[in-house]
Structure formats: C-alpha cells, structure tokens
Design a protein around this motif. Structure first.
Motif, PDB file in Angstrom:
ATOM      1  N   LEU A 290       0.870  -1.175   0.000  1.00 31.36           N
ATOM      2  CA  LEU A 290       0.000   0.000   0.000  1.00 31.36           C
ATOM      3  C   LEU A 290       0.909   1.227   0.000  1.00 31.36           C
ATOM      4  N   THR A 291       1.041   1.848  -1.166  1.00 33.93           N
ATOM      5  CA  THR A 291       1.885   3.028  -1.309  1.00 33.93           C
ATOM      6  C   THR A 291       1.080   4.282  -0.976  1.00 33.93           C
TER       7      THR A 291
ATOM      8  N   ALA B  39      13.770   8.880  -0.858  1.00 39.79           N
ATOM      9  CA  ALA B  39      14.115   7.838   0.114  1.00 39.79           C
ATOM     10  C   ALA B  39      12.960   6.848   0.251  1.00 39.79           C
ATOM     11  N   ALA B  40      13.301   5.569   0.409  1.00 38.21           N
ATOM     12  CA  ALA B  40      12.296   4.505   0.496  1.00 38.21           C
ATOM     13  C   ALA B  40      12.163   4.019   1.941  1.00 38.21           C
ATOM     14  N   PHE B  41      10.901   3.832   2.373  1.00 41.10           N
ATOM     15  CA  PHE B  41      10.623   3.328   3.717  1.00 41.10           C
ATOM     16  C   PHE B  41       9.511   2.278   3.631  1.00 41.10           C
ATOM     17  N   ARG B  42       9.635   1.241   4.453  1.00 38.45           N
ATOM     18  CA  ARG B  42       8.605   0.208   4.492  1.00 38.45           C
ATOM     19  C   ARG B  42       8.291  -0.160   5.940  1.00 38.45           C
ATOM     20  N   HIS B  43       7.008  -0.336   6.196  1.00 33.54           N
ATOM     21  CA  HIS B  43       6.547  -0.866   7.489  1.00 33.54           C
ATOM     22  C   HIS B  43       5.448  -1.873   7.168  1.00 33.54           C
ATOM     23  N   ASP B  44       5.687  -3.137   7.506  1.00 33.94           N
ATOM     24  CA  ASP B  44       4.776  -4.214   7.104  1.00 33.94           C
ATOM     25  C   ASP B  44       4.585  -4.136   5.583  1.00 33.94           C
ATOM     26  N   ASN B  45       3.350  -4.014   5.103  1.00 32.26           N
ATOM     27  CA  ASN B  45       3.193  -3.895   3.647  1.00 32.26           C
ATOM     28  C   ASN B  45       2.857  -2.461   3.227  1.00 32.26           C
ATOM     29  N   LEU B  46       3.282  -1.509   4.043  1.00 29.72           N
ATOM     30  CA  LEU B  46       3.169  -0.091   3.697  1.00 29.72           C
ATOM     31  C   LEU B  46       4.500   0.371   3.126  1.00 29.72           C
ATOM     32  N   PHE B  47       4.452   1.083   2.005  1.00 31.07           N
ATOM     33  CA  PHE B  47       5.690   1.500   1.346  1.00 31.07           C
ATOM     34  C   PHE B  47       5.533   2.928   0.834  1.00 31.07           C
TER      35      PHE B  47
ATOM     36  N   VAL C 185       4.479   5.835   8.357  1.00 37.30           N
ATOM     37  CA  VAL C 185       5.346   4.767   7.854  1.00 37.30           C
ATOM     38  C   VAL C 185       6.787   4.973   8.321  1.00 37.30           C
ATOM     39  N   VAL C 186       7.270   6.207   8.203  1.00 35.08           N
ATOM     40  CA  VAL C 186       8.660   6.476   8.603  1.00 35.08           C
ATOM     41  C   VAL C 186       8.836   6.256  10.103  1.00 35.08           C
TER      42      VAL C 186
ATOM     43  N   PHE D 219      -7.047  -0.546   5.012  1.00 30.58           N
ATOM     44  CA  PHE D 219      -6.677  -0.485   3.597  1.00 30.58           C
ATOM     45  C   PHE D 219      -5.512  -1.422   3.301  1.00 30.58           C
ATOM     46  N   SER D 220      -4.543  -1.421   4.179  1.00 31.07           N
ATOM     47  CA  SER D 220      -3.355  -2.251   3.998  1.00 31.07           C
ATOM     48  C   SER D 220      -3.717  -3.729   3.905  1.00 31.07           C
ATOM     49  N   ASP D 221      -4.547  -4.186   4.830  1.00 33.02           N
ATOM     50  CA  ASP D 221      -4.933  -5.596   4.856  1.00 33.02           C
ATOM     51  C   ASP D 221      -5.742  -5.974   3.617  1.00 33.02           C
ATOM     52  N   LYS D 222      -6.705  -5.141   3.262  1.00 32.85           N
ATOM     53  CA  LYS D 222      -7.566  -5.449   2.119  1.00 32.85           C
ATOM     54  C   LYS D 222      -6.779  -5.409   0.806  1.00 32.85           C
ATOM     55  N   TYR D 223      -5.880  -4.430   0.682  1.00 26.45           N
ATOM     56  CA  TYR D 223      -5.124  -4.339  -0.556  1.00 26.45           C
ATOM     57  C   TYR D 223      -4.167  -5.524  -0.701  1.00 26.45           C
ATOM     58  N   GLU D 224      -3.520  -5.915   0.397  1.00 26.83           N
ATOM     59  CA  GLU D 224      -2.588  -7.044   0.343  1.00 26.83           C
ATOM     60  C   GLU D 224      -3.313  -8.323  -0.073  1.00 26.83           C
ATOM     61  N   LYS D 225      -4.543  -8.498   0.401  1.00 30.87           N
ATOM     62  CA  LYS D 225      -5.316  -9.702   0.078  1.00 30.87           C
ATOM     63  C   LYS D 225      -6.120  -9.549  -1.215  1.00 30.87           C
ATOM     64  N   ASP D 226      -6.053  -8.373  -1.836  1.00 33.40           N
ATOM     65  CA  ASP D 226      -6.817  -8.071  -3.050  1.00 33.40           C
ATOM     66  C   ASP D 226      -8.306  -8.294  -2.817  1.00 33.40           C
TER      67      ASP D 226
END
Length: 662
Positions: A7-8, A90-98, A152-153, A245-252
């Motif tokens: 989830l960007t 700069a790139a940052f990720r937390h779980d499936n947040l990017f 996220v950061v 949003f993160s959970d739903k998007y990851e699972k499509d």
C-alpha cells in the motif's frame, strides 16, 4: 515471482477518494480513465519541475533512482547510517506499507520529511484546517498524504524524532531571477517516464529568492491521528483506516465504498465503446452490487447527470437513482434564490425541471426560447466579435517579479460577423517563445483586434473575463509604459471580479454566450452539459441550415479562415447524426483524448474547463527541448483548435439568428 502488494502513498490517497478504487486500480481488465501517460501528466501538473526545484533548496543530497522496492530500501537504509544526510526519493517500508519521500533531512536522531506538491499556498496567511483543527476540504488530500508518510517512517525507524512538512509554491513570493522555469526542462527516459534535465546553475544563490515554502504540519497530523472516528463511512480512526486499507489491498479484497454524486466522474466508468473492446466497468459493478441494477438500468437517465444539482447525494441515499423518480418539487431551492425576481430566461431550477421532465416523457425535442433570444439579440451592435482564450498557470515563474501560479494568457482567436452577414476569422495570436511572460503583449494584440469599433463582444463562459481581470491586476503592479491605457481598455470590455480592488462594468462588457445557452436553450442530447464541445453538435444536429452550409467545402474560401482551406466541418455518422467537429481535428497528442486532458486539469479554484490539450501543448513548447518542426506542428494545431472554439460560437449564433428571423 509475484511482486509484493504494497500500500503506497498514491494507493492510500486513492483509497481515501473511494476505497473501492483500491480493488480496481492497475487491473488491465478494467477501463481506467485517469491519464496514464507519465510524460503528459508531468507536463499538465508541473509537479516534476517543482520537485526538482525543491531538491535544489536542499543541496548535497543523494538521489535514489532505483524503482525496485528492495534495492531502494537497501540504499536508503545504508544512507541513514550516516549521522547527517539528505536523501531524495528515500524509500521506507513498514509491514506492507511502502513510501518514497520526496526529500528527507537527517540530523542525528531527527528526521524531517518534506512532501513537495505542485500546489500554491500563501505562506503568510494560509488556512489548512477547519475550526476543529482537522484538514479542510482543500488541503485534506495533501495533509492525509504526509500523515501517512510520517506514520510509515515513524514505524520503520522507531526511536527517531520525525517531523513533517508540506512544501508548496508560495503565491506571496516573487521570483528574483529571470528564466527560472527554463532551468528545469522535462524529458523522457527510454521507457517513456518523465524526468527533469537541469540546465545551468541551480545553486541556492543562483535561484534567488525562494518561491517554495515549507509548512510545518506536525500539529495537524497529531490532530488527525487523535480523531477517534476519522472516516465516518467506515467508522475508523486514521490509523485504523491505514491498517484496514493495507490488509484489504494485500489480500486483493474489495471494500465497498459509499455511492455518491462524485461517482459520475469515476475513472473506472467504461463507455459502450470501451465495453465493445472487452473492458469491464468498475462503475457498473459497483452500482449493481449495491443497488442490484440491471444492464438496462444503465441506459436510463441517471440522477448523476442532473445539471448543477446539489441534491444528488440525498436522492441516492433515498434509492432514487433515475431522473424519472425525481419530481419538480424535489429541485426547488430550500432558500430564496439570490437572482432577481422576474429575471429573463430559465432559472437553474427551471432548467433542472426541464431536464427531468423531458427525460420522463422521452421528449428529445429541443427547447429554444426564440422570443427571449430575439429580445436579447436586438441589443447587440454590429460588427459582432467572438473571442476565445487559451491560458495556463505555471508553478515556476517565467521572469523576475512574477509569482508562482499566476495566470498566463498565451493565445486567442477572433471571429467577426458583419451586419451584412459576412463571417470571417478575423484575427489570432499565439506566443510560442520559450520563457517569455506573454500577458501584456496578449492584451495589446487583443486591443488591436477589438478597439476599431464598438461592436458587441461574445465569450463562452466566465473564463475570458476572469483572465482579463487577472491581467488588469498584473498591469497595475507593472512598470509597463502603457499600463494605464491597457487597464482602461480592459475595463471597457469586462466587469470587475471579487478579487479586484476596483469595481466596474464596462460599456462593452462581453456577452457570455454560455449564459444565453443556460437561459434560452436546452437540448436533451447534451445530457445537461453546457460545454461548447457538447452544445455545438446538439445545435448542428437540429439545424438543416448549418448542415447544408458547413457540409460544403466553403470554410477558408467563402468564409475567410486563417488556418483552413476548403474545409468541410459537417460530416455524418452512419445513423445520420453529425460527427462532432472537434473530433475532425487531428489530435495535438497522438493516442490521448483531449477530453481526458480537459478532465485531468483543474484550476486553483477547482474549476474544470475545456482546453486541457492546449495547456499541455503550451507546456511542451515551454518546458521541453523539441525540434523546430515539432514546435511548428504544435503551434499550428493550437491555432486550429482555438479557431474552432470561436467558430463554434459563430455557429450557435447563426442558428439562433436564423430561428429569430424565420
């Protein structure tokens, strides 16, 4: 290997618009009407140039170019080991947040995030929030964006102090150097992606006075996260919304959003032509899911298309989805209208009632108040002048002393009708020179076209009046030797706007042809739209006079033209209806619908108007390094498009005049 479904920040913003869009985005089987041409999108909005300028205000940074998630993350983490560092993208990720942050500045344990936006603000007096301290409607998308990034950061770098800033164009600031925008030229990489070529010295000293301002927004972000229910539809806090949003998007998995009036402009709404090519319509699936609509229902006139109606959300909530279910009393204003009692022509409510009544009765006849038009036409004075402007507003000023996002008028077209009925494309002007502020010469050329007589001048919509008011204010602040003469002349053909200090109505105040359409004319085939690109084909379809005249190769010979020879404007579809004359012109950009560019471009005031292709074409001439032949092609295409705009006005006038004199 299946790429991760992160989830960007762009997807999070899409979910805030409508959570259902998260399911449809980037799926090839669904039509997506958003402008996906990276290069044209960059030209349209100017964000790449503003982003590059922002980097120059933080010199010495390291740019992370890699698109690969893991490589970008690894490079960012390596750089963050330094005690002090500036990083671009700069790139940052937390779980499936990017996220990719535009600019970050690290000093010890403190990290500042700068989100750069191609938007303007008054650094002295800009209100970003409501009285409750939450983002107002204008700034909500931007503040939620940077709030998501800070989240996220902060979670990816626990133990650090994170601060967040929005960096935008400062409309109270004046450029102190010339040619600033020409130092950031747009180009494309081999994959068609936009990038910036930096030209010359872009050190902070060489760039002069800063025209971008950084707004510290931590307090607002804290208020956003403190709200127990940030999203009332989903009944979630802001952090809860991110997680959901993160959970739903990851699972499509699909999230069903709230259906409202804004669905009319959904980018996942497929046309019949789109569907014939095999594309699916996310819009139709959504409304079928919620309301059980059938394919036939989508052929019925919808409440979404009622013109200028603020009650659409209420109708939808009451499950009244079709115009046939709306009654005249539903459209009556709740408060007294501000317009004068007994004012001539249709009121807004009259027009809405006419639209739904004709829809219910399957009445496709055109309403034209010939008597009302006749009364108005008696006031016009020959020769009649029809003008149209092409304009833009660029983030980075052309010249010293200019502000970000000032209005720029770079082209006009002028048709004339003499008392004996002779029609001619009388004049035109365009400024294709790079880096020149054109407005003052624009007014001089326009004055030269129009001040030879005192004939009536026509425009279509309020745009031309607004632009001349803006140039009036620019002239008042200028040192132009003829500024008083030009200001005095502008006042003769305009009326003052609310943002102009003086108040006036000129003796030759331009007549708004669009307002005459609204008051005296209605064609069901326009579906409530008053855009000239919609009204013109409706007028022609009902006019044997226009069909006979302009289906002949007379334009450029019998009717004088500056850009066409023996041109035929009226051609027919297989069903006997005319092909919209605008579709007969070669597109300025291959493979991109000009209507898509129109809808993509929104002014600072939130007004969406025709002319998006012209704005982008002008940007290409200004902000790219193109060959002389390509520049000439764009210039000629712009001249033809603008000429058609004033010819369209002439055709509307011709048909009405014919009806009056029958």
């Amino acid at each position: 290997m299946t790429p991760p479904r992160y989830l960007t920040k762009s997807r999070f913003k899409l979910g805030l618009e409508c959570p259902t869009k998260l399911y449809y985005t980037k799926k090839e089987q669904y039509v997506d009407k958003k402008l996906d041409n990276d290069f044209l999108a960059a030209l349209a909005k100017g964000g790449f140039q503003v982003g590059e300028l922002a980097k120059c205000y933080f010199p010495g940074g390291v740019n992370i170019d890699e698109l690969d998630y893991e490589i970008a993350l690894a490079k960012t983490n390596e750089l963050l080991k330094k005690d002090s560092v500036i990083i671009y993208e700069a790139a940052f990720r937390h779980d499936n947040l990017f996220i990719r942050a535009d600019v970050i500045v690290k000093k010890g344990n403190a990290i500042s995030i700068y989100e750069v936006k191609a938007k303007s603000a008054d650094s002295v007096d800009e209100q970003l929030t409501t009285k409750a301290g939450l983002p107002n409607a204008t700034w909500k998308p931007y503040l939620c964006d940077i709030a998501f990034q800070r989240y996220v950061v902060q979670n990816s770098l626990p133990g650090h102090n994170i601060s967040a800033f929005l960096m935008v164009a400062d409309k109270s600031s004046l450029a102190s150097v010339d040619g600033l925008n020409q130092r950031f030229l747009l180009t494309q990489d081999p994959l068609g992606r936009a990038k910036i070529n930096v030209i010359g010295d872009v050190s902070p000293i060489a760039l002069g006075h800063k025209i971008l301002c950084a707004i510290h927004v931590d307090d607002i972000i804290d208020r956003i996260f403190a709200e127990e229910v940030f999203d009332t539809y989903l009944n979630l806090s802001f952090e809860g919304l991110i997680t959901f949003f993160s959970d739903k998007y990851e699972k499509d998995e699909l999230i069903q959003g709230d259906l409202k009036a804004y669905c009319r402009d959904c980018e996942f709404r497929a046309s019949s032509e789109d569907e014939s090519y095999g594309f699916l319509s996310g819009f139709k699936e959504c409304w079928t899911r919620v309301y059980g609509l059938t394919p036939d229902d989508f052929q019925k006139p919808s409440v979404l298309d009622i013109w200028n109606c603020r009650g659409k959300d209420s109708f939808i909530k009451e499950r009244r989805l079709f115009q046939a279910e709306i009654h005249p009393q539903d459209l009556q204003p709740k408060t007294t209208r501000s317009s004068k009692v007994g004012e001539a022509g249709l009121s807004n409510t009259d027009r809405q009632i006419m639209q739904i009544t004709k829809s219910k009765e399957d009445d496709n006849t055109i309403y034209c108040d010939v008597e009302g038009l006749s009364e108005i036409f008696r006031k016009f004075k020959y020769p009649l002048h029809f003008i149209d402007f092409e304009t833009t507003a660029v983030a980075i000023p052309f010249n010293m002393g200019r502000r970000p996002y000032e209005q720029i008028a770079f082209q006009f077209s002028h048709h004339i009708i003499y008392e004996d009925g002779t029609i001619a494309h009388k004049g035109q002007w365009i400024d294709a020179e790079q880096g020149r502020f054109p407005n003052f010469q624009f007014v001089r050329e326009l004055k030269n076209e129009l001040d030879k007589d005192d004939g009536t001048i026509f425009r279509y919509s309020a745009h031309e009046n607004s632009i001349l008011n803006a140039i009036f204010r620019q002239l008042c602040e200028s040192q132009e030797p003829d500024r008083q003469e030009l200001c005095d002349w502008i006042k003769t053909i305009t009326k003052s706007s609310q943002s102009t200090a003086e108040s006036w109505i000129g003796d030759r105040n331009m007549v708004d042809l669009c307002e005459l359409v609204k008051k005296y004319y209605y064609a069901p085939e326009t579906n409530g739209s008053n855009s000239i690109k919609t009204v013109l084909p409706a007028i022609i379809n009902s006019s044997s006079f226009l069909k006979e005249k302009y289906s002949q190769p007379i334009y450029g010979t019998q009717v004088k033209s500056l850009n066409f020879n023996d041109h035929i404007w009226i051609k027919f579809n297989d069903d006997g209806t005319i092909i919209n004359p605008y579709y007969l012109l070669n597109p300025v950009f291959d493979g991109v619908d000009s209507e898509l560019l129109d809808s993509y471009l929104t002014s600072e005031e939130g007004e969406i108007r025709d002319g998006g292709a012209a704005m982008v074409a002008y940007a290409q001439m200004q902000f790219t390094q193109i060959q002389i032949a390509e520049r000439e092609f764009i210039r000629n295409a712009l001249l033809k498009y603008c000429e058609l705009d004033t010819l369209a006005m002439v055709m509307i006038w011709e048909e009405w005049n014919k009806k009056i004199n029958i």
